[in-house]
Design an enzyme around this catalytic site. Structure first.
Site, short mmCIF file in Angstrom:
data_model
loop_
_atom_site.label_atom_id
_atom_site.label_comp_id
_atom_site.label_asym_id
_atom_site.label_seq_id
_atom_site.Cartn_x
_atom_site.Cartn_y
_atom_site.Cartn_z
N HIS A 144 -12.84 30.60 5.01
CA HIS A 144 -12.08 31.60 4.25
C HIS A 144 -11.82 31.12 2.84
O HIS A 144 -10.90 31.59 2.17
CB HIS A 144 -10.78 31.91 5.00
CG HIS A 144 -11.05 32.49 6.34
ND1 HIS A 144 -11.24 33.84 6.54
CD2 HIS A 144 -11.26 31.90 7.55
CE1 HIS A 144 -11.52 34.06 7.82
NE2 HIS A 144 -11.54 32.89 8.46
N GLU A 169 -18.41 5.44 -2.73
CA GLU A 169 -18.17 4.11 -3.29
C GLU A 169 -19.36 3.21 -2.94
O GLU A 169 -19.69 2.28 -3.66
CB GLU A 169 -16.85 3.51 -2.76
CG GLU A 169 -16.30 2.42 -3.68
CD GLU A 169 -14.92 1.91 -3.27
OE1 GLU A 169 -14.81 1.26 -2.22
OE2 GLU A 169 -13.96 2.14 -4.01
N LYS A 208 -9.35 0.16 -14.12
CA LYS A 208 -8.21 -0.71 -13.76
C LYS A 208 -7.83 -1.57 -14.95
O LYS A 208 -6.65 -1.74 -15.27
CB LYS A 208 -8.59 -1.64 -12.60
CG LYS A 208 -8.71 -0.98 -11.26
CD LYS A 208 -8.92 -2.05 -10.19
CE LYS A 208 -9.42 -1.46 -8.88
NZ LYS A 208 -9.74 -2.46 -7.88
N GLU A 219 -1.58 -0.70 -6.91
CA GLU A 219 -0.87 0.37 -6.18
C GLU A 219 -0.15 -0.21 -4.97
O GLU A 219 1.04 0.05 -4.74
CB GLU A 219 -1.87 1.43 -5.70
CG GLU A 219 -2.47 2.29 -6.78
CD GLU A 219 -3.72 1.68 -7.41
OE1 GLU A 219 -3.96 0.45 -7.26
OE2 GLU A 219 -4.46 2.43 -8.06
N GLY A 241 -14.13 -3.26 2.02
CA GLY A 241 -12.91 -2.44 2.19
C GLY A 241 -13.18 -1.15 2.94
O GLY A 241 -12.47 -0.79 3.87
N ARG A 242 -14.25 -0.44 2.54
CA ARG A 242 -14.51 0.86 3.16
C ARG A 242 -15.18 0.74 4.53
O ARG A 242 -15.47 1.74 5.18
CB ARG A 242 -15.34 1.73 2.22
CG ARG A 242 -16.60 1.07 1.71
CD ARG A 242 -17.18 1.79 0.51
NE ARG A 242 -18.30 1.08 -0.08
CZ ARG A 242 -18.19 0.12 -0.99
NH1 ARG A 242 -16.98 -0.26 -1.39
NH2 ARG A 242 -19.25 -0.47 -1.49
N LYS A 246 -7.01 -5.95 1.35
CA LYS A 246 -7.99 -7.02 1.51
C LYS A 246 -7.70 -8.14 0.51
O LYS A 246 -7.65 -9.31 0.86
CB LYS A 246 -9.40 -6.45 1.32
CG LYS A 246 -10.49 -7.46 1.47
CD LYS A 246 -11.86 -6.82 1.38
CE LYS A 246 -12.92 -7.91 1.22
NZ LYS A 246 -14.27 -7.38 1.11
#
Ligand code: F6P
Length: 538
Positions: free
Chosen positions: A386, A355, A506, A214, A269-270, A208
């Site tokens: 399990h 978030e 950050k 990253e 973003g999400r 965005k």
């Protein structure tokens, strides 16, 4: 701690008292007393069967929760969101991801301007591009068609694409490869590309902001990896496209704005997987099925907007979450899809929910005196059974579960699907009703062991049952959770649409990078941080 209007309100206090009453009741007794319980506490809408009768609630509880929603002005906030008001007040932005999946003739206004023409322009551009790639008409620098799609992004620019690809790969062409690189760890890049031929590979750089460390680092590495073989800078245009809101940064990176797919600051973003961030999804399933996925989202957007509170699935989901979190002290929520294709769905929901609602300050700047953001986690069944289900069944914590299942399997191998769904249904039953000491002893278990075999029951769950995992149904499921997060945020009076808590780490990393890379740099952190830096330097 300072009192807040919310916890001082009459309805909150009533809910508190109600929770004491419910804690002394049991699901066994509630089901016995009300034979119509499943009718009272289930909804069927938009092809979704939502059974919440195994939650620790009664009619009074639901009445109070609905009153809480009204008191916290959930409807007014919802109307403000749909009207394009800047409800993301800390960033002064509208919140209109619903426009991304609305039909062209809909109207969504931001600053008085209808955004729908732009939304559909981008969708048309994505469609033309995706179909060209799928048909083999988009050629790489050496004239070969593209076979490998690599999405580079992180957070909302990765989790939506990777979850949707995993969920819908049944519908993707088997001769194409889809990879997703997110982590700054070079191993992510190395493993994702080691068997790919640059001549047949297209990178989608999805960000965005187009400034995320990253993604930018991975994109630069991809460029180097590509040019090692292609040699010629002019070939980059055929192998790199960008998805972003930041044209200037995209250009700076060297991607032609022609090959950029835009979106807008009113898409968080999400909440962005139906923006051009969905480009890899569209290439995977084709524009027609992508359109069906959008339709699924839209149906739930409309349901949320128009259904009365009592029949509004995302609203009820959100309120149940408040009830479990704030009144029954259940601070986590397990997401348990009984469909292996949904294996990334819990991870996707973690960003969406945590978030969004991981906030401790209200919209008025007050520190809250109640829990917010529930911890979401999960794994597909039956694998989880399990592993961690033991704790859900017999541990000391209350963990509400969402079971998600489909009546039809995409791979109807006999007898797998019957076994799968039988397990899902059985888990909800076991959690709710358990097994008493008398029942265990009645089975002939010796007394010394019997206590260990008791299942207390009374552990809440909801079940979502849909026909089949189609793009449309995936869209519906995601939109349900999106809007339930909105409801939670509205009740808690927080802003679910900013994410300032990710910033400090950050900033500190930027300080530490040169300290790790240059051994002579002075370091002056706390003793623990200094020691870690020294250790790495050695
Ligand atoms: O750091 C958090 C975050 O801003 C998320 O909200 C977002 O989805 C992710 O980083 C990626 O951001 P971008 O798409 O701008 O690269």
């Amino acid at each position: 701690m300072k009192k807040t209007k919310l916890t001082e309100s009459a309805v909150w206090k009533k809910l508190d008292r109600q929770s004491q009453k419910i804690k002394e009741d049991s699901l066994r007794a509630l089901f016995e007393r009300n034979p119509d319980r499943v009718k009272d506490f289930s909804l069927q809408s938009q092809g979704i069967y939502f059974d919440y009768s195994k939650q620790l609630i009664d009619k009074e509880t639901m009445g109070l929760l609905l009153e809480l929603a009204r008191e916290q002005k959930v409807k007014e906030r919802m109307d403000a969101m749909f009207a394009g008001k800047k409800i993301n007040s800390t960033e002064n932005r509208a919140v209109l991801h619903m426009a991304l999946r609305a039909p062209a003739n809909a109207e969504y206004l931001v600053d008085g301007k209808n955004v729908m023409p732009e939304v559909h322009q981008v969708l048309s551009k994505m469609t033309a591009f995706a179909e060209k790639v799928r048909n083999g008409q988009w050629l790489g620098y050496s004239g070969k068609p593209i076979k490998n799609i690599v999405n580079i992004g992180i957070g909302g620019s990765d989790l939506g694409p990777v979850m949707a690809y995993e969920a819908l790969k049944h519908y993707a062409p088997s001769d194409m490869v889809f990879r997703f690189i997110s982590n700054i760890d070079g191993s992510d890049f190395a493993e994702a590309t080691k068997d790919l031929d640059p001549e047949e590979t297209l990178f989608i750089v999805a960000s965005k902001t187009f400034t995320t460390l990253e993604t930018m680092t991975n994109a630069q590495t991809a460029r180097k990896w590509f040019l090692e073989k292609a040699r010629n800078e002019s070939s980059v245009a055929k192998h790199f496209v960008a998805v972003s809101t930041n044209t200037a940064e995209v250009q700076k990176f060297g991607i032609d704005p022609e090959n950029m797919f835009g979106f807008w600051d009113w898409v968080g973003g999400r909440y962005s997987m139906t923006s051009s961030i969905g480009l890899s999804t569209m290439i995977a399933i084709g524009s027609e099925l992508y359109g069906e996925m959008l339709k699924g989202f839209h149906l739930i957007d409309e349901h949320f907007r128009n259904a009365p509170f009592e029949q509004n699935i995302p609203l009820i989901m959100g309120l149940l979450n408040i009830w479990n979190n704030n009144f029954l002290d259940a601070h986590t929520q397990a997401i348990l899809p009984y469909d292996n294709y949904l294996k990334r769905f819990p991870a996707y929901l973690q960003q969406l929910t945590m978030e969004s609602n991981g906030k401790h300050v209200t919209l008025d700047g007050e520190t809250v005196n109640y829990q917010t953001g529930t911890i979401y986690w999960g794994e597909p069944g039956t694998n989880g059974q399990h592993s961690f289900y033991q704790l859900i069944h017999q541990g000391t914590r209350l963990i509400p579960c969402d079971f998600i299942g489909f009546k039809q399997s995409l791979n109807p191998l006999k007898p797998h699907h019957d076994y799968l769904i039988a397990n899902m249904i059985a888990q909800g039953e076991a959690l709710a009703f358990g097994k008493t000491l008398e029942e265990v002893i009645g089975e002939g278990i010796e007394e010394s062991l019997a206590q260990h075999k008791v299942f207390e029951g009374n552990r809440p769950s909801s079940t979502f049952f849909l026909e089949k995992l189609t793009p449309e149904n995936l869209g519906k499921l995601i939109a349900l959770y999106e809007h339930s997060v909105f409801v939670q945020g509205a009740v808690w009076n927080i802003n679910p649409f900013d994410q300032m808590g990710v910033e400090l780490g950050k900033v500190l990393a930027q300080k530490i990078i040169p300290e790790l890379m240059n051994k002579s740099t002075q370091i002056n952190h706390d003793a623990s941080t200094n020691a870690l830096i020294e250790l790495f330097r050695q």
